[in-house]
Design a protein around this motif. Structure first.
Motif, mmCIF file in Angstrom:
data_model
loop_
_atom_site.group_PDB
_atom_site.id
_atom_site.type_symbol
_atom_site.label_atom_id
_atom_site.label_comp_id
_atom_site.label_asym_id
_atom_site.label_seq_id
_atom_site.Cartn_x
_atom_site.Cartn_y
_atom_site.Cartn_z
ATOM 1 N N GLY A 100 9.354 -0.200 -6.263
ATOM 2 C CA GLY A 100 8.027 -0.066 -6.879
ATOM 3 C C GLY A 100 7.485 1.328 -6.633
ATOM 4 O O GLY A 100 6.371 1.521 -6.141
ATOM 5 N N LYS A 104 -2.913 6.304 2.247
ATOM 6 C CA LYS A 104 -1.856 5.399 2.733
ATOM 7 C C LYS A 104 -0.767 6.204 3.444
ATOM 8 O O LYS A 104 -0.255 5.809 4.488
ATOM 9 N N MET A 153 6.154 -1.325 -0.784
ATOM 10 C CA MET A 153 4.702 -1.172 -0.615
ATOM 11 C C MET A 153 4.001 -1.621 -1.901
ATOM 12 O O MET A 153 4.304 -1.132 -3.001
ATOM 13 N N GLU A 178 11.415 1.618 -10.550
ATOM 14 C CA GLU A 178 10.109 1.444 -11.200
ATOM 15 C C GLU A 178 10.309 0.931 -12.625
ATOM 16 O O GLU A 178 10.655 1.690 -13.526
HETATM 17 C C1 LIG Z 1 0.697 -1.897 -6.626
HETATM 18 S S1 LIG Z 1 1.920 -0.793 -7.213
HETATM 19 C C2 LIG Z 1 2.408 0.004 -5.695
HETATM 20 C C3 LIG Z 1 2.993 1.371 -5.914
HETATM 21 C C4 LIG Z 1 3.392 2.108 -4.634
HETATM 22 N N1 LIG Z 1 4.548 1.489 -4.020
HETATM 23 C C5 LIG Z 1 2.252 2.146 -3.670
HETATM 24 O O1 LIG Z 1 2.360 1.562 -2.596
HETATM 25 O O2 LIG Z 1 1.238 2.775 -3.961
HETATM 26 C C6 LIG Z 1 3.299 -1.854 -7.520
HETATM 27 C C7 LIG Z 1 4.429 -1.148 -8.273
HETATM 28 O O3 LIG Z 1 5.603 -1.914 -8.136
HETATM 29 C C8 LIG Z 1 6.204 -2.073 -9.406
HETATM 30 N N2 LIG Z 1 6.924 -3.365 -9.332
HETATM 31 C C9 LIG Z 1 6.418 -4.614 -9.486
HETATM 32 N N3 LIG Z 1 7.402 -5.542 -9.335
HETATM 33 C C10 LIG Z 1 8.542 -4.840 -9.053
HETATM 34 C C11 LIG Z 1 9.894 -5.227 -8.811
HETATM 35 N N4 LIG Z 1 10.255 -6.494 -8.811
HETATM 36 N N5 LIG Z 1 10.808 -4.248 -8.571
HETATM 37 C C12 LIG Z 1 10.437 -2.945 -8.558
HETATM 38 N N6 LIG Z 1 9.166 -2.532 -8.798
HETATM 39 C C13 LIG Z 1 8.233 -3.462 -9.038
HETATM 40 C C14 LIG Z 1 5.062 -2.024 -10.378
HETATM 41 O O4 LIG Z 1 5.489 -1.650 -11.683
HETATM 42 C C15 LIG Z 1 4.146 -0.996 -9.743
HETATM 43 O O5 LIG Z 1 4.427 0.313 -10.128
#
Ligand SMILES: C[S@@+](CC[C@H](N)C(=O)[O-])C[C@H]1O[C@@H](n2cnc3c(N)ncnc32)[C@H](O)[C@@H]1O
Length: 322
Positions: free
Chosen positions: A130, A110, A196, A152
Protein backbone atom coordinates in the motif's frame (compact mmCIF):
# COMPACT_ATOMS: atom_id res chain seq x y z
CA UNK A 1 7.81 -2.78 -13.36
CA UNK A 2 10.21 -4.39 -15.81
CA UNK A 3 13.07 -2.52 -14.07
CA UNK A 4 12.56 -4.72 -11.01
CA UNK A 5 12.68 -7.94 -13.05
CA UNK A 6 15.84 -6.77 -14.80
CA UNK A 7 17.67 -6.91 -11.44
CA UNK A 8 16.79 -10.59 -10.75
CA UNK A 9 20.33 -11.73 -10.07
CA UNK A 10 21.34 -8.74 -7.95
CA UNK A 11 18.16 -9.08 -5.86
CA UNK A 12 18.42 -12.87 -5.58
CA UNK A 13 14.96 -13.38 -7.09
CA UNK A 14 15.88 -16.64 -8.84
CA UNK A 15 13.26 -18.89 -7.23
CA UNK A 16 10.45 -16.39 -7.80
CA UNK A 17 11.56 -14.95 -11.13
CA UNK A 18 8.94 -16.75 -13.25
CA UNK A 19 6.07 -15.97 -10.88
CA UNK A 20 7.02 -12.27 -10.68
CA UNK A 21 7.51 -12.12 -14.45
CA UNK A 22 3.97 -13.48 -14.87
CA UNK A 23 2.54 -10.70 -12.64
CA UNK A 24 4.59 -8.03 -14.45
CA UNK A 25 3.59 -9.26 -17.92
CA UNK A 26 -0.05 -9.51 -16.93
CA UNK A 27 -0.04 -5.95 -15.55
CA UNK A 28 1.85 -4.67 -18.60
CA UNK A 29 -0.78 -6.20 -20.87
CA UNK A 30 -3.46 -4.58 -18.70
CA UNK A 31 -1.74 -1.15 -18.75
CA UNK A 32 -1.20 -1.28 -22.50
CA UNK A 33 -4.92 -1.78 -23.10
CA UNK A 34 -6.23 0.11 -20.05
CA UNK A 35 -9.18 2.42 -20.26
CA UNK A 36 -10.54 4.75 -17.55
CA UNK A 37 -8.22 6.23 -14.95
CA UNK A 38 -5.26 3.92 -15.59
CA UNK A 39 -5.19 5.17 -19.17
CA UNK A 40 -5.98 8.81 -18.34
CA UNK A 41 -3.37 9.17 -15.58
CA UNK A 42 -0.79 7.22 -17.59
CA UNK A 43 -1.09 9.68 -20.45
CA UNK A 44 -0.71 12.63 -18.05
CA UNK A 45 2.51 11.20 -16.57
CA UNK A 46 3.96 10.45 -20.01
CA UNK A 47 3.23 14.06 -21.02
CA UNK A 48 4.94 15.61 -17.96
CA UNK A 49 7.84 17.72 -19.27
CA UNK A 50 11.35 16.28 -19.23
CA UNK A 51 13.41 18.27 -16.70
CA UNK A 52 16.77 17.40 -15.20
CA UNK A 53 16.79 18.31 -11.50
CA UNK A 54 19.90 20.09 -10.23
CA UNK A 55 19.36 18.67 -6.70
CA UNK A 56 17.18 16.19 -4.86
CA UNK A 57 16.46 15.82 -1.15
CA UNK A 58 14.83 12.61 0.07
CA UNK A 59 15.53 13.34 3.72
CA UNK A 60 13.25 16.33 4.15
CA UNK A 61 9.64 16.76 5.27
CA UNK A 62 8.75 17.62 1.67
CA UNK A 63 10.50 15.13 -0.63
CA UNK A 64 12.20 17.59 -2.94
CA UNK A 65 13.23 17.37 -6.56
CA UNK A 66 14.98 20.22 -8.35
CA UNK A 67 14.87 23.96 -7.83
CA UNK A 68 12.82 26.78 -9.34
CA UNK A 69 15.71 27.88 -11.60
CA UNK A 70 15.87 24.42 -13.29
CA UNK A 71 12.96 25.29 -15.62
CA UNK A 72 11.42 28.15 -17.61
CA UNK A 73 7.89 29.53 -17.17
CA UNK A 74 6.31 27.51 -19.97
CA UNK A 75 7.79 24.27 -18.65
CA UNK A 76 6.61 25.14 -15.12
CA UNK A 77 3.08 25.76 -16.38
CA UNK A 78 3.05 22.33 -18.11
CA UNK A 79 4.46 20.66 -14.98
CA UNK A 80 1.95 22.24 -12.59
CA UNK A 81 -0.96 21.51 -14.92
CA UNK A 82 0.10 17.82 -15.10
CA UNK A 83 0.49 17.58 -11.31
CA UNK A 84 -2.95 19.15 -10.83
CA UNK A 85 -4.51 16.57 -13.15
CA UNK A 86 -3.03 13.85 -10.91
CA UNK A 87 -5.06 15.11 -7.89
CA UNK A 88 -5.96 14.06 -5.23
CA UNK A 89 -2.48 14.09 -3.64
CA UNK A 90 -3.17 12.29 -0.38
CA UNK A 91 0.38 11.49 0.79
CA UNK A 92 3.30 13.90 0.77
CA UNK A 93 4.23 16.73 0.68
CA UNK A 94 6.48 16.90 -2.39
CA UNK A 95 8.32 19.88 -3.77
CA UNK A 96 8.68 19.76 -7.56
CA UNK A 97 11.10 22.40 -8.83
CA UNK A 98 9.88 24.99 -6.32
CA UNK A 99 6.15 24.05 -6.51
CA UNK A 100 4.93 22.62 -3.21
CA UNK A 101 2.36 19.86 -3.59
CA UNK A 102 0.74 20.20 -0.18
CA UNK A 103 -0.91 16.82 0.25
CA UNK A 104 -3.91 16.00 2.42
CA UNK A 105 -1.67 14.07 4.85
CA UNK A 106 1.43 15.57 6.41
CA UNK A 107 3.14 12.21 5.97
CA UNK A 108 6.35 13.41 7.59
CA UNK A 109 4.52 13.27 10.93
CA UNK A 110 4.12 9.48 10.63
CA UNK A 111 7.68 9.24 9.33
CA UNK A 112 8.94 11.15 12.39
CA UNK A 113 7.05 8.77 14.69
CA UNK A 114 8.65 5.70 13.14
CA UNK A 115 12.09 6.73 11.79
CA UNK A 116 14.02 6.62 15.07
CA UNK A 117 12.81 3.02 15.66
CA UNK A 118 14.01 1.64 12.33
CA UNK A 119 17.00 -0.70 12.16
CA UNK A 120 19.91 0.01 9.80
CA UNK A 121 18.60 -0.27 6.26
CA UNK A 122 21.80 -0.46 4.18
CA UNK A 123 21.58 -3.38 1.75
CA UNK A 124 18.12 -4.45 2.99
CA UNK A 125 15.25 -5.82 0.90
CA UNK A 126 12.13 -3.86 1.79
CA UNK A 127 8.48 -4.33 0.83
CA UNK A 128 5.95 -1.49 1.28
CA UNK A 129 2.38 -2.80 1.02
CA UNK A 130 0.00 0.00 0.00
CA UNK A 131 2.83 2.34 -0.97
CA UNK A 132 0.52 5.00 -2.45
CA UNK A 133 2.61 7.59 -4.32
CA UNK A 134 5.85 6.33 -2.77
CA UNK A 135 6.41 9.06 -0.15
CA UNK A 136 7.72 6.57 2.42
CA UNK A 137 9.66 4.59 -0.18
CA UNK A 138 11.59 7.72 -1.13
CA UNK A 139 12.23 8.58 2.52
CA UNK A 140 13.51 5.00 3.01
CA UNK A 141 15.71 5.26 -0.10
CA UNK A 142 17.73 7.98 1.68
CA UNK A 143 18.97 5.17 3.99
CA UNK A 144 20.49 3.09 1.15
CA UNK A 145 18.48 -0.16 1.17
CA UNK A 146 19.24 -2.71 -1.56
CA UNK A 147 15.74 -1.90 -2.79
CA UNK A 148 12.25 -0.84 -1.73
CA UNK A 149 9.43 -2.53 -3.62
CA UNK A 150 6.01 -0.92 -3.30
CA UNK A 151 2.62 -2.46 -4.09
CA UNK A 152 -0.12 0.01 -5.03
CA UNK A 153 -3.24 -1.20 -6.86
CA UNK A 154 -5.02 2.16 -7.07
CA UNK A 155 -4.41 3.82 -10.43
CA UNK A 156 -4.14 7.47 -9.41
CA UNK A 157 -1.62 6.71 -6.64
CA UNK A 158 0.43 4.36 -8.84
CA UNK A 159 0.68 7.03 -11.54
CA UNK A 160 1.55 9.71 -9.01
CA UNK A 161 4.43 7.45 -7.99
CA UNK A 162 5.46 7.17 -11.65
CA UNK A 163 5.32 10.96 -11.95
CA UNK A 164 7.53 11.48 -8.88
CA UNK A 165 9.93 8.75 -10.00
CA UNK A 166 10.18 10.36 -13.46
CA UNK A 167 12.11 13.18 -11.79
CA UNK A 168 13.67 11.51 -8.73
CA UNK A 169 14.86 8.55 -10.80
CA UNK A 170 15.82 6.38 -7.83
CA UNK A 171 17.22 3.12 -9.17
CA UNK A 172 16.53 1.15 -5.97
CA UNK A 173 12.82 2.12 -5.72
CA UNK A 174 10.15 0.13 -7.59
CA UNK A 175 6.38 -0.22 -7.61
CA UNK A 176 4.01 -2.87 -8.94
CA UNK A 177 0.40 -1.77 -9.50
CA UNK A 178 -1.04 -4.87 -7.82
CA UNK A 179 -2.63 -5.76 -4.47
CA UNK A 180 -0.57 -7.76 -1.97
CA UNK A 181 -2.65 -10.88 -2.66
CA UNK A 182 -1.27 -10.86 -6.22
CA UNK A 183 2.40 -10.91 -5.14
CA UNK A 184 3.81 -14.46 -5.41
CA UNK A 185 4.47 -16.17 -2.09
CA UNK A 186 8.09 -15.22 -1.37
CA UNK A 187 8.85 -17.12 1.84
CA UNK A 188 11.88 -16.02 3.84
CA UNK A 189 12.81 -13.24 1.40
CA UNK A 190 12.26 -9.68 2.75
CA UNK A 191 14.24 -8.08 5.59
CA UNK A 192 11.56 -5.53 6.34
CA UNK A 193 7.88 -5.31 5.43
CA UNK A 194 5.90 -2.10 5.91
CA UNK A 195 2.15 -2.54 6.25
CA UNK A 196 0.80 0.90 7.08
CA UNK A 197 -2.84 1.93 6.75
CA UNK A 198 -3.83 -1.35 5.07
CA UNK A 199 -4.74 -3.99 7.68
CA UNK A 200 -8.10 -2.45 8.63
CA UNK A 201 -9.10 -2.76 4.96
CA UNK A 202 -8.62 -6.56 5.10
CA UNK A 203 -11.39 -9.00 6.03
CA UNK A 204 -8.81 -11.48 7.36
CA UNK A 205 -6.17 -9.41 9.12
CA UNK A 206 -4.47 -12.37 10.85
CA UNK A 207 -4.15 -14.21 7.56
CA UNK A 208 -2.44 -11.18 6.04
CA UNK A 209 -0.08 -10.94 9.03
CA UNK A 210 0.76 -14.67 8.65
CA UNK A 211 1.61 -14.15 4.97
CA UNK A 212 3.82 -11.21 5.88
CA UNK A 213 5.51 -13.27 8.58
CA UNK A 214 6.20 -16.09 6.13
CA UNK A 215 7.71 -13.64 3.65
CA UNK A 216 10.28 -12.39 6.16
CA UNK A 217 13.88 -13.58 6.35
CA UNK A 218 15.26 -14.77 9.73
CA UNK A 219 15.27 -11.80 12.14
CA UNK A 220 13.14 -9.87 9.62
CA UNK A 221 10.86 -7.13 10.87
CA UNK A 222 7.32 -5.89 10.27
CA UNK A 223 6.43 -2.22 10.63
CA UNK A 224 2.69 -2.25 11.17
CA UNK A 225 0.55 0.85 11.43
CA UNK A 226 -3.17 0.57 11.88
CA UNK A 227 -6.30 2.20 13.21
CA UNK A 228 -6.77 1.10 16.82
CA UNK A 229 -9.06 1.53 19.78
CA UNK A 230 -7.28 3.01 22.80
CA UNK A 231 -6.62 0.71 25.76
CA UNK A 232 -5.81 -2.95 26.36
CA UNK A 233 -9.20 -4.53 27.04
CA UNK A 234 -9.09 -7.30 24.42
CA UNK A 235 -11.81 -5.61 22.38
CA UNK A 236 -12.14 -5.11 18.65
CA UNK A 237 -14.46 -2.74 16.80
CA UNK A 238 -16.21 -4.05 13.69
CA UNK A 239 -18.22 -1.18 12.14
CA UNK A 240 -21.72 -2.12 11.06
CA UNK A 241 -21.34 -0.12 7.84
CA UNK A 242 -18.98 2.83 7.39
CA UNK A 243 -16.24 4.11 9.68
CA UNK A 244 -15.32 7.79 9.22
CA UNK A 245 -17.37 7.58 5.97
CA UNK A 246 -15.02 4.82 4.69
CA UNK A 247 -16.88 1.81 3.31
CA UNK A 248 -14.04 -0.69 3.42
CA UNK A 249 -13.06 -0.73 7.09
CA UNK A 250 -13.39 -4.07 8.88
CA UNK A 251 -11.52 -4.83 12.13
CA UNK A 252 -10.19 -2.07 14.41
CA UNK A 253 -8.43 -3.79 17.32
CA UNK A 254 -7.46 -2.37 20.69
CA UNK A 255 -3.78 -2.54 21.63
CA UNK A 256 -4.08 -5.93 23.34
CA UNK A 257 -5.88 -7.47 20.36
CA UNK A 258 -3.25 -6.11 17.97
CA UNK A 259 -0.54 -7.76 20.07
CA UNK A 260 -2.48 -11.03 20.08
CA UNK A 261 -2.89 -10.92 16.29
CA UNK A 262 0.85 -10.39 15.86
CA UNK A 263 1.68 -13.14 18.37
CA UNK A 264 -0.67 -15.67 16.79
CA UNK A 265 0.69 -14.81 13.36
CA UNK A 266 4.09 -15.91 14.68
CA UNK A 267 5.78 -12.60 15.51
CA UNK A 268 7.96 -12.06 18.58
CA UNK A 269 9.66 -9.04 20.21
CA UNK A 270 6.38 -7.20 19.67
CA UNK A 271 6.64 -3.52 20.52
CA UNK A 272 4.06 -0.75 20.30
CA UNK A 273 6.24 2.29 19.62
CA UNK A 274 3.55 4.94 19.18
CA UNK A 275 -0.16 5.62 19.66
CA UNK A 276 -1.43 8.91 18.22
CA UNK A 277 -4.84 10.47 17.81
CA UNK A 278 -5.05 11.63 14.19
CA UNK A 279 -5.14 15.41 14.34
CA UNK A 280 -6.60 18.05 12.06
CA UNK A 281 -3.07 19.31 11.45
CA UNK A 282 -1.95 15.87 10.16
CA UNK A 283 -4.93 15.17 7.85
CA UNK A 284 -6.65 18.17 6.29
CA UNK A 285 -8.05 19.60 3.10
CA UNK A 286 -5.62 21.46 0.84
CA UNK A 287 -5.65 22.84 -2.69
CA UNK A 288 -4.33 19.46 -3.87
CA UNK A 289 -7.40 17.42 -2.87
CA UNK A 290 -10.97 18.13 -3.90
CA UNK A 291 -12.67 15.59 -1.67
CA UNK A 292 -13.60 15.65 2.02
CA UNK A 293 -11.02 15.21 4.76
CA UNK A 294 -10.84 14.33 8.47
CA UNK A 295 -12.88 17.36 9.63
CA UNK A 296 -15.84 16.08 7.56
CA UNK A 297 -15.51 12.56 9.00
CA UNK A 298 -15.88 13.70 12.62
CA UNK A 299 -19.05 14.54 14.53
CA UNK A 300 -19.19 18.38 14.43
CA UNK A 301 -20.63 18.41 17.97
CA UNK A 302 -18.10 15.94 19.40
CA UNK A 303 -14.79 15.56 17.50
CA UNK A 304 -13.90 12.58 19.75
CA UNK A 305 -16.40 10.60 17.61
CA UNK A 306 -16.75 9.85 13.92
CA UNK A 307 -19.97 10.92 12.17
CA UNK A 308 -21.21 7.35 12.77
CA UNK A 309 -20.62 7.66 16.54
CA UNK A 310 -17.51 5.45 16.74
CA UNK A 311 -14.32 6.57 18.53
CA UNK A 312 -12.42 9.08 16.33
CA UNK A 313 -9.34 7.75 14.47
CA UNK A 314 -6.36 6.74 16.60
CA UNK A 315 -3.39 5.04 14.96
CA UNK A 316 -0.77 2.79 16.52
CA UNK A 317 2.63 1.81 15.24
CA UNK A 318 3.91 -1.67 16.05
CA UNK A 319 7.22 -3.31 15.25
CA UNK A 320 7.85 -7.02 15.63
CA UNK A 321 10.35 -9.65 14.50
CA UNK A 322 10.05 -13.22 13.29
C1 LIG B 1 -4.66 4.48 3.92
S1 LIG B 1 -3.59 4.31 2.55
C2 LIG B 1 -2.01 4.19 3.38
C3 LIG B 1 -0.86 4.62 2.51
C4 LIG B 1 0.51 4.56 3.19
N1 LIG B 1 0.92 3.19 3.41
C5 LIG B 1 0.48 5.31 4.48
O1 LIG B 1 0.66 4.70 5.53
O2 LIG B 1 0.31 6.53 4.47
C6 LIG B 1 -3.85 2.64 2.04
C7 LIG B 1 -3.19 2.32 0.69
O3 LIG B 1 -3.12 0.92 0.55
C8 LIG B 1 -3.59 0.56 -0.73
N2 LIG B 1 -4.14 -0.80 -0.57
C9 LIG B 1 -5.36 -1.16 -0.09
N3 LIG B 1 -5.48 -2.52 -0.08
C10 LIG B 1 -4.30 -3.00 -0.55
C11 LIG B 1 -3.81 -4.32 -0.80
N4 LIG B 1 -4.55 -5.38 -0.55
N5 LIG B 1 -2.55 -4.46 -1.30
C12 LIG B 1 -1.78 -3.37 -1.54
N6 LIG B 1 -2.21 -2.10 -1.33
C13 LIG B 1 -3.44 -1.92 -0.84
C14 LIG B 1 -4.59 1.63 -1.08
O4 LIG B 1 -4.78 1.73 -2.49
C15 LIG B 1 -3.96 2.87 -0.48
O5 LIG B 1 -3.08 3.52 -1.34
Amino acid sequence: MERFLARTREFDLGKWEDAIAEVVHERRAFLDTATGNFDKFGRVVKALPKITPSTIDLDARAVTVGQAQDLDDATRAALVSGLETLCPWRKGPFNFFGTLVDSEWQSWMKWDRLASHLPRLEGRKILDIGSSNGYYMFRLAARFPLFVLGLEPQSSFYWQYMGVQKYLNQDNVFCLPVPYQRLPKMDGYFDLVFCMGVLYHRKSPVEMLRQIRDSLAPNGMIVLENLVIQGKNNRCLFPRDRYGKMRNVFFIPDLAVMESWLFRAGFRQIQCVDVSVTSLSEQRKTDWIQTESLKDFLDPKDPCKTVEGYPAPVRALFMARV
